[in-house]
Design a protein around this motif. Sequence first.
Motif, PDB file in Angstrom:
ATOM      1  N   ASP A 204       0.849  -1.191   0.000  1.00 48.96           N
ATOM      2  CA  ASP A 204       0.000   0.000   0.000  1.00 48.96           C
ATOM      3  C   ASP A 204       0.883   1.239   0.000  1.00 48.96           C
ATOM      4  O   ASP A 204       1.781   1.369   0.841  1.00 48.96           O
ATOM      5  N   HIS A 205       0.622   2.123  -0.929  1.00 54.70           N
ATOM      6  CA  HIS A 205       1.391   3.361  -1.045  1.00 54.70           C
ATOM      7  C   HIS A 205       0.580   4.510  -0.474  1.00 54.70           C
ATOM      8  O   HIS A 205      -0.528   4.793  -0.941  1.00 54.70           O
ATOM      9  N   ARG A 206       1.117   5.167   0.547  1.00 56.59           N
ATOM     10  CA  ARG A 206       0.438   6.303   1.163  1.00 56.59           C
ATOM     11  C   ARG A 206       0.900   7.598   0.494  1.00 56.59           C
ATOM     12  O   ARG A 206       2.096   7.876   0.415  1.00 56.59           O
ATOM     13  N   THR A 207      -0.040   8.378   0.017  1.00 50.78           N
ATOM     14  CA  THR A 207       0.292   9.596  -0.713  1.00 50.78           C
ATOM     15  C   THR A 207      -0.805  10.634  -0.492  1.00 50.78           C
ATOM     16  O   THR A 207      -1.624  10.495   0.420  1.00 50.78           O
ATOM     17  N   THR A 208      -0.809  11.669  -1.302  1.00 49.99           N
ATOM     18  CA  THR A 208      -1.805  12.742  -1.198  1.00 49.99           C
ATOM     19  C   THR A 208      -2.459  12.937  -2.563  1.00 49.99           C
ATOM     20  O   THR A 208      -1.881  12.569  -3.596  1.00 49.99           O
ATOM     21  N   PRO A 209      -3.643  13.531  -2.599  1.00 52.42           N
ATOM     22  CA  PRO A 209      -4.283  13.784  -3.893  1.00 52.42           C
ATOM     23  C   PRO A 209      -3.434  14.633  -4.836  1.00 52.42           C
ATOM     24  O   PRO A 209      -3.521  14.495  -6.056  1.00 52.42           O
ATOM     25  N   GLU A 210      -2.593  15.503  -4.282  1.00 55.53           N
ATOM     26  CA  GLU A 210      -1.762  16.375  -5.123  1.00 55.53           C
ATOM     27  C   GLU A 210      -0.740  15.596  -5.944  1.00 55.53           C
ATOM     28  O   GLU A 210      -0.254  16.093  -6.971  1.00 55.53           O
ATOM     29  N   ASP A 211      -0.387  14.394  -5.502  1.00 54.23           N
ATOM     30  CA  ASP A 211       0.574  13.579  -6.250  1.00 54.23           C
ATOM     31  C   ASP A 211      -0.069  12.820  -7.399  1.00 54.23           C
ATOM     32  O   ASP A 211       0.593  12.055  -8.090  1.00 54.23           O
ATOM     33  N   GLY A 212      -1.377  13.020  -7.618  1.00 59.51           N
ATOM     34  CA  GLY A 212      -2.081  12.351  -8.702  1.00 59.51           C
ATOM     35  C   GLY A 212      -2.082  13.182  -9.962  1.00 59.51           C
ATOM     36  O   GLY A 212      -1.066  13.314 -10.650  1.00 59.51           O
ATOM     37  N   PRO A 213      -3.195  13.834 -10.290  1.00 61.87           N
ATOM     38  CA  PRO A 213      -3.288  14.585 -11.550  1.00 61.87           C
ATOM     39  C   PRO A 213      -2.312  15.739 -11.665  1.00 61.87           C
ATOM     40  O   PRO A 213      -1.914  16.106 -12.771  1.00 61.87           O
ATOM     41  N   ALA A 214      -1.893  16.317 -10.555  1.00 66.55           N
ATOM     42  CA  ALA A 214      -1.061  17.523 -10.628  1.00 66.55           C
ATOM     43  C   ALA A 214       0.402  17.242 -10.915  1.00 66.55           C
ATOM     44  O   ALA A 214       1.155  18.151 -11.254  1.00 66.55           O
ATOM     45  N   ALA A 215       0.833  15.996 -10.761  1.00 65.41           N
ATOM     46  CA  ALA A 215       2.264  15.714 -10.811  1.00 65.41           C
ATOM     47  C   ALA A 215       2.860  15.867 -12.201  1.00 65.41           C
ATOM     48  O   ALA A 215       3.969  16.363 -12.358  1.00 65.41           O
ATOM     49  N   GLY A 216       2.166  15.408 -13.233  1.00 68.37           N
ATOM     50  CA  GLY A 216       2.657  15.550 -14.592  1.00 68.37           C
ATOM     51  C   GLY A 216       3.869  14.719 -14.923  1.00 68.37           C
ATOM     52  O   GLY A 216       4.638  15.065 -15.815  1.00 68.37           O
ATOM     53  N   VAL A 217       4.064  13.599 -14.212  1.00 70.55           N
ATOM     54  CA  VAL A 217       5.249  12.772 -14.387  1.00 70.55           C
ATOM     55  C   VAL A 217       4.886  11.506 -15.145  1.00 70.55           C
ATOM     56  O   VAL A 217       3.802  10.949 -14.974  1.00 70.55           O
ATOM     57  N   ALA A 218       5.812  11.027 -15.978  1.00 77.06           N
ATOM     58  CA  ALA A 218       5.656   9.817 -16.784  1.00 77.06           C
ATOM     59  C   ALA A 218       4.622  10.044 -17.886  1.00 77.06           C
ATOM     60  O   ALA A 218       4.088  11.142 -18.044  1.00 77.06           O
ATOM     61  N   THR A 219       4.367   9.005 -18.656  1.00 77.15           N
ATOM     62  CA  THR A 219       3.455   9.148 -19.792  1.00 77.15           C
ATOM     63  C   THR A 219       2.063   9.550 -19.344  1.00 77.15           C
ATOM     64  O   THR A 219       1.443  10.448 -19.924  1.00 77.15           O
ATOM     65  N   ILE A 220       1.547   8.906 -18.291  1.00 76.80           N
ATOM     66  CA  ILE A 220       0.203   9.236 -17.830  1.00 76.80           C
ATOM     67  C   ILE A 220       0.142  10.685 -17.348  1.00 76.80           C
ATOM     68  O   ILE A 220      -0.849  11.388 -17.567  1.00 76.80           O
ATOM     69  N   GLY A 221       1.206  11.161 -16.724  1.00 78.22           N
ATOM     70  CA  GLY A 221       1.233  12.548 -16.270  1.00 78.22           C
ATOM     71  C   GLY A 221       1.217  13.533 -17.419  1.00 78.22           C
ATOM     72  O   GLY A 221       0.563  14.587 -17.335  1.00 78.22           O
ATOM     73  N   ARG A 222       1.917  13.192 -18.505  1.00 76.77           N
ATOM     74  CA  ARG A 222       1.912  14.068 -19.671  1.00 76.77           C
ATOM     75  C   ARG A 222       0.546  14.076 -20.351  1.00 76.77           C
ATOM     76  O   ARG A 222       0.122  15.094 -20.898  1.00 76.77           O
TER      77      ARG A 222
END
Length: 289
Positions: A204-222
């Motif tokens: 299980d990876h604990r993170t925040t909503p800001e690390d989702g759509p806002a990150a812009g990293v990797a192909t999915i982020g682009r």
Amino acid sequence: MGTPFDDSERRVWAGSAAAYAIGFGRLCAHTVPWLLDAAGVGEGTRVLDVGTGTGSVAAAAGARGARVTAVDAEPDMARRTRDAVPGARVQIAALPQLPFRDGRFDATVGNFVLNHVGRPRAALAELRRVTRPGGRIALTVWAAPPAPGQALLGRAVQAAGVPRPPHLPTLAPEDDFPRTTDGLTGLLRGAGLVRAGCRPLVWDHRTTPEDGPAAGVATIGRIVTGQGPATTERIRRHFTALAAEFTESDGSLVLPHAALLAYGEVAGGDAEAGGGAAPGANRGGYDAG
């Protein structure tokens, strides 16, 4: 010569080290101890970390007393690792061509690097070339189908009706392989590795909503950030709604992830004839709870 997929990967990851370190870097670091165990990395091991990213594998190997060489195709990543892991020898290099002599390393590891090469079989042949006879190779890839936490952002993109841009190529069918334990084991055996095997990893990876759509990293982020603010906001709204089932009372997200850890040995070493336990078997297996 690189494939269109390789060329796309270079563009996607250019200048992304800082954003990667605070998001995907933390996610991918979960698998590092299992990866190093599977490769038998310890005191004095000459280890090559391929696709080092921001250096989590290189740092952990160095902490075990290994003699670390690390490479990444992205100069920004290599600089970050060089600063973060001063004891490592860090170079800019990309699979399937590495600037090392045959049999240079006792162990070669790649944490989620095989996802990012256009010719995985050629990449494995190169990893085998630079690893000594009897040396170990260990690799992680994302499992398919993805675990619920890993699939969350993709589900939000789909719910928002956003297609994959045509300028982002996928892996050529003839170069692809099943992201399953059998598929990855077969890939390693096809590359000539012996005592090859594969285990699932779950955590299980604990993170925040800001690390989702806002990150812009990797192909999915682009895909999320590359089609204008209105599209990004639409995806964000869907992401927030879909993330509700993974959201705890403090607002953090707890996202289930799954990967595959594959390992094998280069033919010609003493272990090839001796049998024995699979790498890491004395550590209780590889499944994370």
